[in-house]
Scaffold this active site. Structure first.
Site, PDB file in Angstrom:
ATOM      1  N   LEU A 167       0.848  -1.182   0.000  1.00  0.00           N
ATOM      2  CA  LEU A 167       0.000   0.000   0.000  1.00  0.00           C
ATOM      3  C   LEU A 167       0.884   1.233   0.000  1.00  0.00           C
ATOM      4  O   LEU A 167       1.735   1.393   0.879  1.00  0.00           O
ATOM      5  CB  LEU A 167      -0.897   0.010   1.247  1.00  0.00           C
ATOM      6  CG  LEU A 167      -1.722   1.280   1.490  1.00  0.00           C
ATOM      7  CD1 LEU A 167      -2.770   1.463   0.406  1.00  0.00           C
ATOM      8  CD2 LEU A 167      -2.365   1.229   2.867  1.00  0.00           C
ATOM      9  N   HIS A 168       0.691   2.098  -0.998  1.00  0.00           N
ATOM     10  CA  HIS A 168       1.384   3.390  -1.026  1.00  0.00           C
ATOM     11  C   HIS A 168       0.581   4.358  -0.177  1.00  0.00           C
ATOM     12  O   HIS A 168      -0.627   4.517  -0.359  1.00  0.00           O
ATOM     13  CB  HIS A 168       1.473   3.932  -2.459  1.00  0.00           C
ATOM     14  CG  HIS A 168       2.414   3.182  -3.324  1.00  0.00           C
ATOM     15  ND1 HIS A 168       3.739   3.543  -3.460  1.00  0.00           N
ATOM     16  CD2 HIS A 168       2.226   2.090  -4.106  1.00  0.00           C
ATOM     17  CE1 HIS A 168       4.326   2.696  -4.285  1.00  0.00           C
ATOM     18  NE2 HIS A 168       3.435   1.813  -4.689  1.00  0.00           N
ATOM     19  N   CYS A 169       1.254   5.012   0.757  1.00  0.00           N
ATOM     20  CA  CYS A 169       0.652   5.998   1.650  1.00  0.00           C
ATOM     21  C   CYS A 169       1.366   7.316   1.385  1.00  0.00           C
ATOM     22  O   CYS A 169       2.552   7.447   1.686  1.00  0.00           O
ATOM     23  CB  CYS A 169       0.828   5.573   3.106  1.00  0.00           C
ATOM     24  SG  CYS A 169       0.242   3.897   3.438  1.00  0.00           S
TER      25      CYS A 169
END
Length: 149
Positions: free
Chosen positions: A105-107
């Site tokens: 997951l890119h945050c």
């Protein structure tokens, strides 16, 4: 560790055989800073279990719970580390545009740095960046069918 998992850099980080400064760790996921950040803050949240891509997730409670937990961890980290930012993005690259075959997951705490890096995070049909909330909609388990006999 077998085959693809042994060669997977994210599995190596999860197993602590490759170095990364961990921002969060629990029984399901770990989080660390992206080595090539695209925003003011850019973190990755990965499951400890090797899951290649979003295409390997199914509409079931376990997968929904995992992605929901990944999103909660990412949101908590960005609120803590980038409270001054007013815009955040959370999502996944889909094959063939994912750079590592381990679910991550890119945050992102925006703005993008430099601005042109926003191109990597465009949502363009089934090939683009998939927002975490959209993935959760796809994974939400169907309610059980209750039959009247």
């Amino acid at each position: 560790m077998a085959g693809a998992e042994a060669a997977c850099i994210f599995c190596q980080i999860a197993n602590k055989s490759a170095s990364a400064t961990l921002l969060h760790t629990d029984e399901k996921v770990i989080a660390f800073q992206d080595i090539n950040p695209s925003a003011v803050r850019h973190y990755l949240v990965i499951p400890l279990e090797h899951i290649p891509t979003v295409k390997n997730l199914e509409r079931r409670t376990e997968d929904y719970s995992l992605v929901s937990h990944m999103l909660e961890v990412g949101q908590t980290l960005l609120r803590r580390d980038a409270p001054q930012c007013t815009q955040y993005r959370f999502g996944f690259h889909q094959p063939p545009l994912n750079s590592v075959n381990h679910l991550h997951l890119h945050c992102l705490a925006l703005p993008y740095m430099p601005r042109w890096k926003c191109v990597k995070f465009l949502s363009v049909g089934s090939l683009g960046f998939l927002e975490a909330e959209k993935l959760l909609e796809k994974l939400k388990p169907l309610p059980p069918i209750i039959s009247k006999v």
